[in-house]
Design an enzyme around this catalytic site. Structure first.
Site, mmCIF file in Angstrom:
data_model
loop_
_atom_site.group_PDB
_atom_site.id
_atom_site.type_symbol
_atom_site.label_atom_id
_atom_site.label_comp_id
_atom_site.label_asym_id
_atom_site.label_seq_id
_atom_site.Cartn_x
_atom_site.Cartn_y
_atom_site.Cartn_z
ATOM 1 N N LYS A 215 0.871 -1.182 0.000
ATOM 2 C CA LYS A 215 0.000 0.000 0.000
ATOM 3 C C LYS A 215 0.906 1.229 0.000
ATOM 4 O O LYS A 215 1.499 1.573 1.016
ATOM 5 C CB LYS A 215 -0.931 0.007 1.215
ATOM 6 C CG LYS A 215 -1.968 1.119 1.147
ATOM 7 C CD LYS A 215 -2.905 1.081 2.345
ATOM 8 C CE LYS A 215 -4.071 2.031 2.127
ATOM 9 N NZ LYS A 215 -3.690 3.384 1.734
ATOM 10 N N ARG A 235 -8.088 10.504 -7.607
ATOM 11 C CA ARG A 235 -9.046 9.698 -6.848
ATOM 12 C C ARG A 235 -10.452 10.286 -6.908
ATOM 13 O O ARG A 235 -11.447 9.572 -6.948
ATOM 14 C CB ARG A 235 -8.567 9.617 -5.397
ATOM 15 C CG ARG A 235 -9.484 8.855 -4.464
ATOM 16 C CD ARG A 235 -9.079 9.121 -3.021
ATOM 17 N NE ARG A 235 -9.980 8.434 -2.119
ATOM 18 C CZ ARG A 235 -9.698 7.312 -1.494
ATOM 19 N NH1 ARG A 235 -8.533 6.728 -1.681
ATOM 20 N NH2 ARG A 235 -10.562 6.760 -0.672
ATOM 21 N N PHE A 304 -1.595 -1.302 -10.064
ATOM 22 C CA PHE A 304 -1.987 -2.543 -9.401
ATOM 23 C C PHE A 304 -3.266 -3.156 -9.969
ATOM 24 O O PHE A 304 -3.709 -4.199 -9.495
ATOM 25 C CB PHE A 304 -2.144 -2.342 -7.891
ATOM 26 C CG PHE A 304 -2.993 -1.158 -7.493
ATOM 27 C CD1 PHE A 304 -4.366 -1.189 -7.609
ATOM 28 C CD2 PHE A 304 -2.393 -0.021 -6.979
ATOM 29 C CE1 PHE A 304 -5.138 -0.111 -7.235
ATOM 30 C CE2 PHE A 304 -3.151 1.071 -6.599
ATOM 31 C CZ PHE A 304 -4.537 1.027 -6.724
ATOM 32 N N ARG A 376 -16.399 0.309 -1.275
ATOM 33 C CA ARG A 376 -15.434 -0.157 -0.286
ATOM 34 C C ARG A 376 -15.879 -1.561 0.109
ATOM 35 O O ARG A 376 -16.558 -1.772 1.104
ATOM 36 C CB ARG A 376 -15.415 0.787 0.923
ATOM 37 C CG ARG A 376 -14.278 0.505 1.891
ATOM 38 C CD ARG A 376 -14.361 1.390 3.121
ATOM 39 N NE ARG A 376 -14.176 2.794 2.817
ATOM 40 C CZ ARG A 376 -12.999 3.393 2.673
ATOM 41 N NH1 ARG A 376 -11.892 2.680 2.790
ATOM 42 N NH2 ARG A 376 -12.920 4.682 2.424
#
Length: 513
Positions: A215, A235, A304, A376
């Site tokens: 992370k 973001r 990623f 999430r």
């Protein structure tokens, strides 16, 4: 539809804890909205202004309400009239714009009854927390349109918002939803991670074996390539292409002409460890001289995930397949370090390696999970060394002694996904530099919803702050029954929205774990 009718629906939705009853109330409201009111009405029922912020603060609104004549009786305002007025207020600019906004606001309030005024005030201040979260509202849209809820949620995920999806679904059904798909060059909300107490817990939660990735302590980016055209988004889905020429060059050099990649951009020291997050964020300022900054503060991109690669969309593909596509598209040195394992000792060593290199920790990912944009979900679990949570500032107290004149002691809350409210977990004045105190005082004054001369100043829940703490303890003092031990501020997260804050379930999970 009359604003008074929508305000009554909002009140009724807030009054019931039953999800099915909320869906029924919202469904009836959506049926009654005129076709040209549906996007606006859906936005307001979700607690959001359709046109964004209108430039009216708490003090201006309070003064206008105090000066308004007694609440109007009679037919009242329509949703369309109010939306038009709010858009005029938002569009006011230049000399005299403050007075122009106030005149429009006064005219609007003069025609509103008391329930309408309460609804408008909460809507304008971002405090309309009625439990009509997007999941509930999505179910209502699906019910009225006669469509599967999963299809409505997927369309909202790709659109980045539910209101345009509601408008299309209610007008055109499945054909309307078909327009919402992943397009190269148009950003989608990123997938987010829940918090786990440790890698052992993360592996258990994900079924024993998982992918672990560093992370990074950088800025989240979403990079799109369509031939020679490259666009990069933050973001928050703001375009930042001009700020990151290094990312543009990397994608143009990739062997595939059609790509959408998820990753981080980070400023690294000579030894490969990251610069502080605030240093990286200098490259993303709105007033930016990239040519001057880039030589002294270069950015390195690490990816990623692949949302588009190999000629097709990969949102529904398992994580392991998306990683394989990323391997074909981007060289190893530009992918985040990764380990697939079910061995807890191996996972702990991988975490320690990431921490030793100055990174935040690791993210554990379910190998068979799809990419759930904007969610999430439980398929991604982040693990850090010290416990940290992203919380929202609910109020602040004026300091004393050396901190006199500064809003210092912060009231911190976690998000309750069931209600849309924030649950207070404690206060802290620790960890703040003088520069941070000065900055947060001005920022919180602008967000104040109560008098600034009171010792405690309530604020709109908009500022997200990363808080470190030593533990969680039971506490009857706070509504959630829990409090943070030795909480201290690490940094403000201006790149995050209140909806991105950690949930009270996450806090309870850490306490129970």
């Amino acid at each position: 539809m009359l604003l008074a009718e929508l305000a009554e629906v909002s009140r009724a939705v807030a009054a019931t804890p039953a999800r099915l009853e909320k869906v029924a109330l919202l469904s009836e409201a959506l049926r009654r909205l005129a076709p040209d009111e549906r996007a606006v009405g859906a936005s307001w029922l979700a607690g959001d202004l359709a046109g964004g912020r209108v430039g009216i603060g708490a003090a201006t609104l309070r003064a206008a309400l105090e000066a308004a004549p007694p609440g109007a009786a009679g037919p009242g305002l329509t949703v369309g009239e109010v939306d038009a007025a709010l858009r005029r207020i938002a569009a006011a600019a230049g000399p005299g714009s403050g007075a122009a906004r106030r005149r429009e606001l006064d005219a609007l309030l003069a025609r509103a009854g008391d329930p309408e005024r309460r609804f408008l005030a909460a809507l304008v201040l971002g405090e309309l927390r009625q439990g009509a979260l997007e999941g509930v509202l999505s179910d209502a849209v699906a019910r009225v349109a006669g469509l599967p809820g999963a299809e409505v949620r997927r369309a909202a995920m790709l659109a980045g918002a539910l209101p345009p999806v509601a408008e299309a679904a209610l007008a055109e059904g499945a054909a309307g939803l078909a327009r919402f798909r992943l397009r190269v060059g148009e950003p989608v909300s990123p997938m987010l991670a829940q918090t786990a107490a440790g890698v052992d817990e993360a592996l258990r939660a994900l079924g024993g074996e998982a992918a672990l990735e560093w992370k990074l302590d950088g800025a989240r980016i979403q990079a799109h390539r369509d031939g020679d055209e490259v666009r990069v988004f933050s973001r928050s889905l703001r375009e930042v292409t001009a700020a990151v020429p290094e990312v543009v060059a990397l994608l143009r050099a990739a062997p595939e002409p059609l790509l959408v990649l998820d990753g981080e951009a980070i400023a690294l020291r000579a030894d490969g460890t990251p610069e502080p997050f605030q240093v990286t964020m200098r490259r993303f300022g709105r007033k930016l001289d990239v040519e001057r900054l880039a030589p002294d503060l270069p950015l390195t991109a690490f990816f990623f995930d692949a949302l588009v690669a190999g000629g097709g969309e990969l949102l529904g593909a398992p994580e392991r397949e998306r990683w394989a596509a990323l391997e074909r598209a981007i060289p190893a040195e530009r992918r985040v370090p990764r380990l697939v394992t079910g061995d807890a000792a191996e996972a702990r060593a991988f975490l320690e390696e990431a921490l030793a290199r100055g990174q935040e920790g690791v993210v554990a990912k379910a190998l068979d999970a799809p990419y759930e944009a904007g969610r999430r979900g439980a398929a991604w679990l982040k693990v850090k060394r010290a416990h940290t949570l992203d919380l929202v500032v609910l109020a602040a107290e004026w300091g004393s002694g050396r901190r006199r004149g500064w809003l210092s002691n912060l009231h911190l809350g976690a998000r309750d996904p069931a209600t849309g409210e924030f649950v207070m977990l404690g206060k802290t004045f620790k960890g703040m530099t003088d520069a941070m105190l000065a900055w947060q005082t001005e920022r919180l004054k602008a967000l104040a919803t109560g008098p600034l001369d009171a010792w405690q100043v309530p604020v709109r829940p908009e500022l997200v702050v990363e808080v470190a703490f030593d533990g969680i303890q039971a506490s009857p003092r706070y509504p959630g029954g829990l409090a943070l031990r030795f909480a201290r501020v690490k940094r403000y997260r201006e790149d995050k929205r209140p909806e991105d804050a950690d949930t009270i379930e996450t806090v309870r999970g850490l306490y129970g774990g």
